[in-house]
Write a protein that holds these residues in place. Structure first.
Motif, PDB file in Angstrom:
ATOM      1  N   ASN A 114      25.265  -2.750 100.666  1.00 57.56           N
ATOM      2  CA  ASN A 114      24.507  -2.322  99.495  1.00 57.56           C
ATOM      3  C   ASN A 114      25.354  -1.321  98.700  1.00 57.56           C
ATOM      4  OD1 ASN A 114      22.744  -0.491  97.944  1.00 57.56           O
ATOM      5  ND2 ASN A 114      21.069  -1.676  98.834  1.00 57.56           N
ATOM      6  N   HIS A 115      25.491  -1.565  97.419  1.00 58.86           N
ATOM      7  CA  HIS A 115      26.349  -0.727  96.565  1.00 58.86           C
ATOM      8  C   HIS A 115      25.912   0.746  96.569  1.00 58.86           C
ATOM      9  CE1 HIS A 115      28.994   0.052  93.138  1.00 58.86           C
ATOM     10  NE2 HIS A 115      27.996   0.719  92.590  1.00 58.86           N
ATOM     11  N   ILE A 116      24.607   0.978  96.571  1.00 58.36           N
ATOM     12  CA  ILE A 116      24.109   2.372  96.535  1.00 58.36           C
ATOM     13  C   ILE A 116      24.445   3.076  97.851  1.00 58.36           C
ATOM     14  CG2 ILE A 116      22.056   3.823  96.258  1.00 58.36           C
ATOM     15  CD1 ILE A 116      20.864   1.605  94.560  1.00 58.36           C
ATOM     16  N   GLY A 118      26.963   2.423  99.526  1.00 52.81           N
ATOM     17  CA  GLY A 118      28.389   2.708  99.361  1.00 52.81           C
ATOM     18  C   GLY A 118      28.597   4.039  98.647  1.00 52.81           C
ATOM     19  N   HIS A 119      27.863   4.249  97.552  1.00 56.17           N
ATOM     20  CA  HIS A 119      28.023   5.518  96.810  1.00 56.17           C
ATOM     21  C   HIS A 119      27.730   6.717  97.719  1.00 56.17           C
ATOM     22  CE1 HIS A 119      29.170   4.624  92.748  1.00 56.17           C
ATOM     23  NE2 HIS A 119      28.217   3.722  92.595  1.00 56.17           N
ATOM     24  N   ILE A 120      26.665   6.632  98.498  1.00 56.58           N
ATOM     25  CA  ILE A 120      26.338   7.738  99.414  1.00 56.58           C
ATOM     26  C   ILE A 120      27.499   7.935 100.399  1.00 56.58           C
ATOM     27  CG2 ILE A 120      24.761   8.547 101.227  1.00 56.58           C
ATOM     28  CD1 ILE A 120      22.551   6.831  99.858  1.00 56.58           C
ATOM     29  N   VAL A 139      23.419   9.189  91.234  1.00 56.21           N
ATOM     30  CA  VAL A 139      23.327   9.130  89.770  1.00 56.21           C
ATOM     31  C   VAL A 139      24.510   8.359  89.209  1.00 56.21           C
ATOM     32  CG1 VAL A 139      21.858  11.109  89.233  1.00 56.21           C
ATOM     33  CG2 VAL A 139      24.198  11.541  89.899  1.00 56.21           C
ATOM     34  N   SER A 140      24.229   7.125  88.789  1.00 57.96           N
ATOM     35  CA  SER A 140      25.345   6.313  88.282  1.00 57.96           C
ATOM     36  C   SER A 140      24.928   5.611  86.993  1.00 57.96           C
ATOM     37  CB  SER A 140      25.771   5.303  89.342  1.00 57.96           C
ATOM     38  OG  SER A 140      24.849   4.247  89.393  1.00 57.96           O
ATOM     39  N   GLY A 141      25.763   4.669  86.562  1.00 56.31           N
ATOM     40  CA  GLY A 141      25.465   3.946  85.334  1.00 56.31           C
ATOM     41  C   GLY A 141      24.302   2.979  85.508  1.00 56.31           C
ATOM     42  N   THR A 305      33.109   7.281  91.093  1.00 55.73           N
ATOM     43  CA  THR A 305      32.875   6.019  90.376  1.00 55.73           C
ATOM     44  C   THR A 305      33.166   4.842  91.318  1.00 55.73           C
ATOM     45  OG1 THR A 305      35.036   6.387  89.421  1.00 55.73           O
ATOM     46  CG2 THR A 305      33.198   6.848  88.008  1.00 55.73           C
ATOM     47  N   ASP A 306      32.874   3.624  90.843  1.00 51.57           N
ATOM     48  CA  ASP A 306      32.933   2.468  91.739  1.00 51.57           C
ATOM     49  C   ASP A 306      34.318   2.271  92.366  1.00 51.57           C
ATOM     50  OD1 ASP A 306      30.339   2.102  91.089  1.00 51.57           O
ATOM     51  OD2 ASP A 306      30.646   0.338  89.822  1.00 51.57           O
ATOM     52  N   ASN A 307      34.317   2.076  93.663  1.00 50.42           N
ATOM     53  CA  ASN A 307      35.565   1.858  94.408  1.00 50.42           C
ATOM     54  C   ASN A 307      35.223   1.166  95.717  1.00 50.42           C
ATOM     55  OD1 ASN A 307      35.662   3.997  96.837  1.00 50.42           O
ATOM     56  ND2 ASN A 307      34.527   4.874  95.114  1.00 50.42           N
TER      57      ASN A 307
HETATM   58 ZN    ZN Z   1      28.277   2.280  91.197  1.00 54.46          ZN
END
Ligand code: ZN
Ligand code: KG4
Length: 347
Positions: A114-116, A118-120, A139-141, A305-307
């Motif tokens: 899950n992308h979110i 991933g952010h965490i 908090v992202s785009g 940011t996304d990576n």
């Molecule tokens: Zn993102």
């Protein structure tokens, strides 16, 4: 000695084609990010079909580059990780199909991520000692979530945006002001020279005790302000406008994040996503946390940011919990946080 688990992760949910190699979840061997920002700039935002096509053109080159930079071959990779949602369906599909193909051909396992999540997880890379439980403000785009992270893979969503994501609000306001894309960093920079109290925009807190957000009102507020000033023939102080808009957004984020930590008696707040790069958010949340002796965590700007490194980290913890992908994995554009992938087959 225990053999470390080496994961190659792929992220293509929006406009970054990224491939990383991560060892045991937190050690980043390489994190290649090919950003399409310059391609989408001229359209003022991400064009989904253009994003998919560019992922397709780039993906195998970025994979090769990651292996080359790491000095590795596929023999050194134990497992793959891939973002399968949320995000743009066509963009996600490129990464998902590519990783399914690799895993099948090389007879190696893969983990849908899950992308979110991933952010965490970007914060686990940045802070080696960080462990759940904590409160996370994502908090992202594309997303604005306040989450109680109970354990790896265990999330309670306390609140989320009811309309625009916070980064989306930054991007739309920047476009209205004619600043360019992506708007967040441009507003952040311009706001440094402005007075955040120059213009008052309503802070949207919603119902008492709600951890949800709403950012569409402030977007209209800025638009109305601009039209009003134009009608009166006044010149607009852009720096003041940027600073006032930014403060109205950031104050709500800070208040809700701190309240969530207090409610759950947690002394850790972890911020993630592209807007975690915002200097005003860092300053005001930093002050609020200091007052309350809450520890505050951020990823480095490159990991905000996304990576794919963050996806590799999330894939590691999911792998340890037994999550595996199969050939039925599909892109899920509105994937919810906390829903782990369940295998549909044993192939
Ligand atoms: Zn993102
Ligand atoms: O996490 P991310 O790379 O992509 C999504 O998953 O959405 O976040 C991109 C968002 C964009 O909306 C961008 O304007 C915003 O993060 N952003 C910022 C800053 N840097 C990036 N917003 C406010 N201030 C910044 N410094």
């Amino acid at each position: 000695m225990k053999h470390p688990l080496t994961i190659m992760a792929v992220e293509t949910s929006c406009d970054e084609t990224s491939v990383a190699i991560v060892r045991d979840g937190r050690e980043v061997i390489t994190n290649i990010i090919y950003s399409q920002i310059d391609i989408h700039k001229k359209f003022g935002g991400v064009v989904p079909e253009v994003a998919s096509r560019n992922h397709l053109v780039k993906i195998s080159h970025v994979v090769d580059e990651a292996l080359k930079e790491a000095g590795m071959s596929f023999d050194d990779i134990d497992c793959f990780g891939v973002t399968y949602g949320p995000g743009l369906v066509g963009a996600l599909l490129i990464g998902v199909a590519y990783v399914k193909g690799l895993a099948f051909a090389l007879k190696k396992p893969f983990v849908p991520v899950n992308h979110i999540e991933g952010h965490i997880s970007a914060n686990y890379i940045e802070h080696p000692d960080l462990e759940p439980p904590f409160i996370s403000l994502i908090v992202s785009g594309g997303h604005s979530h306040l989450v109680f992270v109970k354990d790896y893979g265990s999330y309670e969503i306390l609140g989320k945006t009811r309309d625009d994501a916070v980064g989306e609000a930054f991007d739309k306001v920047a476009r209205t002001m004619g600043l360019g894309y992506p708007g967040g960093p441009l507003i952040d920079k311009l706001a440094l020279e402005g007075d955040p109290e120059a213009i008052h925009f309503t802070r949207t807190y919603l119902e008492k005790d709600s951890f949800d957000f709403s950012f569409s009102g402030i977007k209209s507020g800025v638009l109305n302000y601009i039209n009003n000033q134009k009608q009166k023939g006044n010149t607009i102080n852009e720096a003041d406008l940027a600073a006032s808009f930014q403060d109205a957004v950031v104050e709500v984020l800070v208040q809700k994040a701190v309240k969530a930590a207090e409610k759950h008696q947690l002394q850790k707040i972890v911020v993630a996503g592209g807007v975690a790069a915002n200097s005003r958010l860092r300053l005001l949340l930093g002050e609020a946390c200091k007052e309350r002796q809450i520890d505050l965590y951020y990823p480095a700007l490159k990991l905000c940011t996304d990576n794919a490194a963050m996806i590799g980290c999330a894939a590691y913890y999911a792998y340890k919990q037994g999550v595996r992908g199969d050939m039925y994995v599909n892109a899920v554009p509105n994937l919810k946080l906390g829903q782990q992938y369940e295998m549909k087959s044993r192939d």
